[in-house]
Design a protein around this motif. Sequence first.
Motif, short mmCIF file in Angstrom:
data_model
loop_
_atom_site.label_atom_id
_atom_site.label_comp_id
_atom_site.label_asym_id
_atom_site.label_seq_id
_atom_site.Cartn_x
_atom_site.Cartn_y
_atom_site.Cartn_z
N PRO A 63 34.06 44.83 42.42
CA PRO A 63 35.74 45.06 41.96
C PRO A 63 36.36 46.34 42.69
N ILE B 275 40.21 48.77 43.03
CA ILE B 275 41.46 49.11 42.52
C ILE B 275 42.44 49.23 43.57
N SER C 134 48.54 50.72 39.38
CA SER C 134 47.22 50.39 39.68
C SER C 134 47.28 48.92 39.48
N HIS C 135 46.23 48.40 40.28
CA HIS C 135 46.22 46.77 40.31
C HIS C 135 44.69 46.52 40.42
N PRO C 136 44.07 46.36 39.33
CA PRO C 136 42.36 46.20 39.33
C PRO C 136 42.35 44.72 40.10
N ASN D 28 39.18 41.65 40.85
CA ASN D 28 37.98 41.35 40.82
C ASN D 28 37.23 42.25 39.74
N TRP D 29 37.84 42.74 38.63
CA TRP D 29 37.30 43.96 37.81
C TRP D 29 36.07 43.11 36.98
N TYR D 30 36.19 42.02 36.36
CA TYR D 30 35.29 41.57 35.56
C TYR D 30 34.17 40.65 36.38
N SER D 31 34.13 40.69 37.73
CA SER D 31 33.36 39.81 38.34
C SER D 31 31.96 40.11 38.10
N SER D 32 31.57 41.48 37.75
CA SER D 32 30.30 41.85 37.50
C SER D 32 29.69 41.41 36.01
N THR E 275 35.86 51.50 46.84
CA THR E 275 36.65 50.61 45.77
C THR E 275 38.03 50.99 45.09
#
Length: 92
Positions: free
Chosen positions: A66, A68, A81-83, A85-89, A34
Motif C-alpha cells: 500500500p 499514500i 491524501s489518496h491511499p 492498494n491500502w487493503y491489499s495486505s 510508501t
Amino acid sequence: MDTLKDEKKITAFLNKIKTEWPGKIERFEFKTTTVIYVHLKEGISSIDFLGSLSRKVERFVDFTIPIILYHIESDGMNLRSHPINWYSSFSK
C-alpha cells in the motif's frame, strides 16, 4: 526481493500517472517508500485532480504494497491524501 520489484512497479505506476495527466504534475517526491508527494503544477486544483485520478488509477496498479499519494497544489496550501492498494495486505 519482492519489495524491490514493488518499488520498481511503483515508479512505473507514477510514470503512467504523469503520462495520463500531462501538464498537471510538476514532480513526485518520495517521503518514504510508501508516502509520495505529488506536486501539482500551478493552477491545478488538488480536489479536481484527485477526483479525476480516483476514477482511473486502479487500472494502473500492479504492485502489492500500500502507498499514500499526497496531492499538493503549487502554493503548498492544499494537501489531499489518496491511499492506493491500502487493503491489499488483508486479501492475502
